[in-house]
Design an enzyme around this catalytic site. Sequence first.
Site, mmCIF file in Angstrom:
data_model
loop_
_atom_site.group_PDB
_atom_site.id
_atom_site.type_symbol
_atom_site.label_atom_id
_atom_site.label_comp_id
_atom_site.label_asym_id
_atom_site.label_seq_id
_atom_site.Cartn_x
_atom_site.Cartn_y
_atom_site.Cartn_z
ATOM 1 N N ASN A 41 -0.519 -8.101 0.655
ATOM 2 C CA ASN A 41 -0.116 -7.052 -0.273
ATOM 3 C C ASN A 41 -0.240 -5.709 0.437
ATOM 4 O O ASN A 41 -0.477 -5.662 1.637
ATOM 5 C CB ASN A 41 -0.998 -7.087 -1.529
ATOM 6 C CG ASN A 41 -0.769 -8.353 -2.325
ATOM 7 O OD1 ASN A 41 0.352 -8.632 -2.755
ATOM 8 N ND2 ASN A 41 -1.814 -9.133 -2.499
ATOM 9 N N TYR A 42 -0.103 -4.629 -0.305
ATOM 10 C CA TYR A 42 -0.148 -3.298 0.286
ATOM 11 C C TYR A 42 -1.443 -2.563 -0.046
ATOM 12 O O TYR A 42 -1.574 -1.388 0.248
ATOM 13 C CB TYR A 42 1.056 -2.483 -0.193
ATOM 14 C CG TYR A 42 2.363 -3.180 0.073
ATOM 15 C CD1 TYR A 42 2.855 -3.293 1.373
ATOM 16 C CD2 TYR A 42 3.077 -3.767 -0.957
ATOM 17 C CE1 TYR A 42 4.034 -3.952 1.628
ATOM 18 C CE2 TYR A 42 4.273 -4.430 -0.706
ATOM 19 C CZ TYR A 42 4.741 -4.514 0.577
ATOM 20 O OH TYR A 42 5.912 -5.176 0.828
ATOM 21 N N ASP A 44 -4.742 -3.011 1.010
ATOM 22 C CA ASP A 44 -5.638 -2.645 2.102
ATOM 23 C C ASP A 44 -5.081 -1.470 2.905
ATOM 24 O O ASP A 44 -5.777 -0.480 3.143
ATOM 25 C CB ASP A 44 -5.853 -3.842 3.028
ATOM 26 C CG ASP A 44 -6.661 -4.945 2.365
ATOM 27 O OD1 ASP A 44 -6.940 -4.816 1.160
ATOM 28 O OD2 ASP A 44 -7.003 -5.927 3.039
ATOM 29 N N GLN A 285 3.536 6.823 -1.196
ATOM 30 C CA GLN A 285 2.418 6.944 -2.139
ATOM 31 C C GLN A 285 2.537 8.170 -3.030
ATOM 32 O O GLN A 285 2.177 8.119 -4.203
ATOM 33 C CB GLN A 285 1.103 6.977 -1.352
ATOM 34 C CG GLN A 285 0.785 5.643 -0.682
ATOM 35 C CD GLN A 285 -0.494 5.692 0.125
ATOM 36 O OE1 GLN A 285 -0.790 6.690 0.775
ATOM 37 N NE2 GLN A 285 -1.250 4.610 0.108
ATOM 38 N N ARG A 301 -2.158 -2.831 -10.440
ATOM 39 C CA ARG A 301 -2.741 -4.050 -9.891
ATOM 40 C C ARG A 301 -3.557 -3.713 -8.635
ATOM 41 O O ARG A 301 -3.365 -2.661 -8.014
ATOM 42 C CB ARG A 301 -1.641 -5.047 -9.522
ATOM 43 C CG ARG A 301 -0.919 -4.685 -8.252
ATOM 44 C CD ARG A 301 0.136 -5.697 -7.862
ATOM 45 N NE ARG A 301 0.413 -5.619 -6.437
ATOM 46 C CZ ARG A 301 1.504 -6.109 -5.845
ATOM 47 N NH1 ARG A 301 2.425 -6.716 -6.575
ATOM 48 N NH2 ARG A 301 1.655 -6.015 -4.543
ATOM 49 N N GLY A 302 -4.446 -4.654 -8.237
ATOM 50 C CA GLY A 302 -5.165 -4.498 -6.982
ATOM 51 C C GLY A 302 -6.130 -3.330 -7.002
ATOM 52 O O GLY A 302 -6.778 -3.072 -8.018
ATOM 53 N N GLU A 303 -6.239 -2.633 -5.856
ATOM 54 C CA GLU A 303 -7.225 -1.554 -5.749
ATOM 55 C C GLU A 303 -6.588 -0.167 -5.660
ATOM 56 O O GLU A 303 -6.986 0.751 -6.377
ATOM 57 C CB GLU A 303 -8.121 -1.775 -4.523
ATOM 58 C CG GLU A 303 -9.172 -0.678 -4.347
ATOM 59 C CD GLU A 303 -10.237 -1.014 -3.323
ATOM 60 O OE1 GLU A 303 -10.553 -2.217 -3.180
ATOM 61 O OE2 GLU A 303 -10.768 -0.093 -2.674
ATOM 62 N N ASP A 304 -5.584 -0.011 -4.797
ATOM 63 C CA ASP A 304 -5.064 1.335 -4.577
ATOM 64 C C ASP A 304 -4.419 1.903 -5.839
ATOM 65 O O ASP A 304 -4.751 3.014 -6.272
ATOM 66 C CB ASP A 304 -4.057 1.330 -3.425
ATOM 67 C CG ASP A 304 -3.555 2.727 -3.110
ATOM 68 O OD1 ASP A 304 -4.391 3.619 -2.869
ATOM 69 O OD2 ASP A 304 -2.333 2.943 -3.132
#
Length: 408
Positions: A41-42, A44, A285, A301-304
């Site tokens: 995914n994007y 990290d 971004q 979703r995810g972290e970022d």
Amino acid sequence: MAAISSTQHHMLCCASHFNHRYAMPYSKPLSWDIFCTVIDNYGDIGVAWRLARRLAHDFDHTVRLWVNDLASFGRIAPLLEPGLASQELDGIRICQWCADDAFVDYQPAQVVIEAFGCRLPDAVEQAMARADVKPVWINLEYLSAEDWVEGCHGMASPHPRLPLTKHFFFPGFTDRTGGLLCEDGLIDTRQQWQQDSLAQRAFWQMFDIPEKQPEEWRVSLFAYENPAARELLDYWKHSALPVHCMVPEGKVLADVEAVMGQRLQAGQHVSQGSLTVHVLPMTDQDSYDLNLWSCDINFVRGEDSFVRAQWAGRPFIWHIYPQDDAAHLVKLDAFLSHYCAALDAETATALRAASHAWNHGRGMVSAWQQLEKRLPQWHRHSRHWPDKLLQHGDLGMRLVQFIQNRLK
């Protein structure tokens, strides 16, 4: 690939002129090496890129970012040249991490970060050990709201063979963790954007999307594959108010296609009943931030994107990356405990139910019906939430302070 206008870009780039509440004087700029691997995914690389920009732009530090997959990185940094092994982008040296044996002549920076547990090449560790002044070695971990993070944040781990010590740095939601990454002036810039209807209109026009009307829901939908998304989209077809759903290209698009009954691609707009779906291309971004700032509710979703939704000051629901043994649900509940602490009981109960329905992939309609009754309370809470998170500074400031304390 869509891009923000020069005016909008200038507005973001000049963010530090609007607010220096969290900035501090740093008399000794540092050099940094950030190592990051792109997996599937994007998230990290998204976090690593934001950290590199934060250090270079707001602290005037020198940053090299080592990445194994420049093609994937290029999806969120469209000015990157994936064919170049070394290049300057946005004031940061980008280096391709193509093979571990390519680090024979490596000279370490003052700070070396291995992002999210990616293992450094042996040659890098040996170069660090040979240095007269050993670099500060940081393992930047994944974000978690769990209590145990406080006990592990800053913990030292001596190397088993070399004269090196690695320190664990945990992002988190309390003053005993590393905090969340946020650029200087971002909150003020976001507030100005949300009061600027002309800027928002221009932003939507880039995607051939009409400006937002007062009696309309505008939602962004960024998620992994999720049957609950089908339930909610089908429900919105029969909404009393028009719903415009912004769907960046990604894993949830198959669920959207199933509901709308056709294949979709970036740039398409399709309507059924009260629901209109707009499929957006992958963007950089800054443009994604503008999307979050301009919607009424954000699914992330995810972290970022999860972190960026919190700075948007708008209600959001988090689709956490699924883990074996449902470990991700423990992390979800830990976050909700922090986020809901200042919410009234009824709104907190509704948000917990909707968050669980979203992450379990079922039961979303009934949960959403309860939650949308609490939207005014949810909106008020979302506006104040960033101030609470930034009381003790962001991750960038805490990380720089952590490093400087070890270089004294």
